[in-house]
Design an enzyme around this catalytic site. Sequence first.
Site, PDB file in Angstrom:
ATOM      1  CE  LYS A  43     -22.761   8.600  -8.996  1.00 34.14           C
ATOM      2  NZ  LYS A  43     -23.267   9.685  -9.834  1.00 34.14           N
ATOM      3  CB  SER A 130     -28.367   9.908 -15.020  1.00 33.59           C
ATOM      4  OG  SER A 130     -27.605  10.851 -15.723  1.00 33.59           O
TER       5      SER A 130
HETATM    6  P1  ADP Z   1     -21.232  12.116 -11.396  1.00 34.96           P
HETATM    7  O1  ADP Z   1     -21.413  10.635 -11.397  1.00 34.96           O
HETATM    8  O2  ADP Z   1     -19.809  12.546 -11.404  1.00 34.96           O
HETATM    9  O3  ADP Z   1     -22.073  12.864 -10.410  1.00 34.96           O
HETATM   10  P2  ADP Z   1     -23.150  12.808 -13.447  1.00 34.96           P
HETATM   11  O4  ADP Z   1     -23.118  12.193 -14.796  1.00 34.96           O
HETATM   12  O5  ADP Z   1     -24.264  12.396 -12.547  1.00 34.96           O
HETATM   13  O6  ADP Z   1     -21.730  12.514 -12.833  1.00 34.96           O
HETATM   14  O7  ADP Z   1     -23.133  14.371 -13.567  1.00 34.96           O
HETATM   15  C1  ADP Z   1     -22.081  15.079 -14.159  1.00 34.96           C
HETATM   16  C2  ADP Z   1     -22.219  16.563 -13.844  1.00 34.96           C
HETATM   17  O8  ADP Z   1     -23.418  17.071 -14.421  1.00 34.96           O
HETATM   18  C3  ADP Z   1     -22.323  16.875 -12.358  1.00 34.96           C
HETATM   19  O9  ADP Z   1     -21.637  18.088 -12.107  1.00 34.96           O
HETATM   20  C4  ADP Z   1     -23.791  17.057 -12.119  1.00 34.96           C
HETATM   21  O10 ADP Z   1     -24.065  17.900 -11.012  1.00 34.96           O
HETATM   22  C5  ADP Z   1     -24.187  17.718 -13.436  1.00 34.96           C
HETATM   23  N1  ADP Z   1     -25.606  17.550 -13.730  1.00 34.96           N
HETATM   24  C6  ADP Z   1     -26.319  16.405 -13.723  1.00 34.96           C
HETATM   25  N2  ADP Z   1     -27.612  16.643 -14.048  1.00 34.96           N
HETATM   26  C7  ADP Z   1     -27.709  17.976 -14.261  1.00 34.96           C
HETATM   27  C8  ADP Z   1     -28.800  18.876 -14.597  1.00 34.96           C
HETATM   28  N3  ADP Z   1     -30.053  18.431 -14.769  1.00 34.96           N
HETATM   29  N4  ADP Z   1     -28.518  20.194 -14.722  1.00 34.96           N
HETATM   30  C9  ADP Z   1     -27.253  20.640 -14.523  1.00 34.96           C
HETATM   31  N5  ADP Z   1     -26.204  19.873 -14.190  1.00 34.96           N
HETATM   32  C10 ADP Z   1     -26.429  18.565 -14.058  1.00 34.96           C
END
Ligand code: ADP
Length: 160
Positions: A43, A130
Amino acid sequence: MEKQTALFPGSFDPITKGHQSIVERALPMFDKIIVAVGCNTAKHSVFSLDKRIEWIKQTFAKYDKVEVVTFDSLTVDFCRQVGAKYILRGLRNSSDFQYERNIARINQELAEEIETVFLMTKPDDAAISSSLVREILSFGRDVSKFIPKEITISAEDFKK
Ligand code: ADP
């Protein structure tokens, strides 16, 4: 008693209210939560590593039990390095589940002593991601509803 440490790995590009809620709700379950920002995955992040770390530190400044670090190794290897027996992840919907269960399965294969713990998102946070925050920002709109109230992010923060 042995200290129980959980690793919450992710890209946090940027941290959202959804991430914050997962950590805050997991706090009573662990002695320490290490929020680990991955910096060597496929990513490509939009925000700089420094910014992402700074926002996470500001978000959790009031919690002694939360540590913020970067890592560029395999998640389970990093867990072993820092003594974390648990990987914390959040689930919003069935596509998160499909994706997460494969990772959890593989991690189990690689390190069977490490358990992945999932927390369901709060209904209000279910639509927050995000990528959505980045999209809204790219149109110059306010994202404060979707990010921790402890931080501010503006379009100026996009990497040059
Ligand atoms: P990655 O790149 O490893 O997917 P992220 O930063 O996108 O990392 O997400 C990290 C964790 O937080 C993941 O387990 C994701 O599912 C969780 N997550 C992201 N957004 C939310 C949300 N709105 N509510 C709950 N969990 C979330």
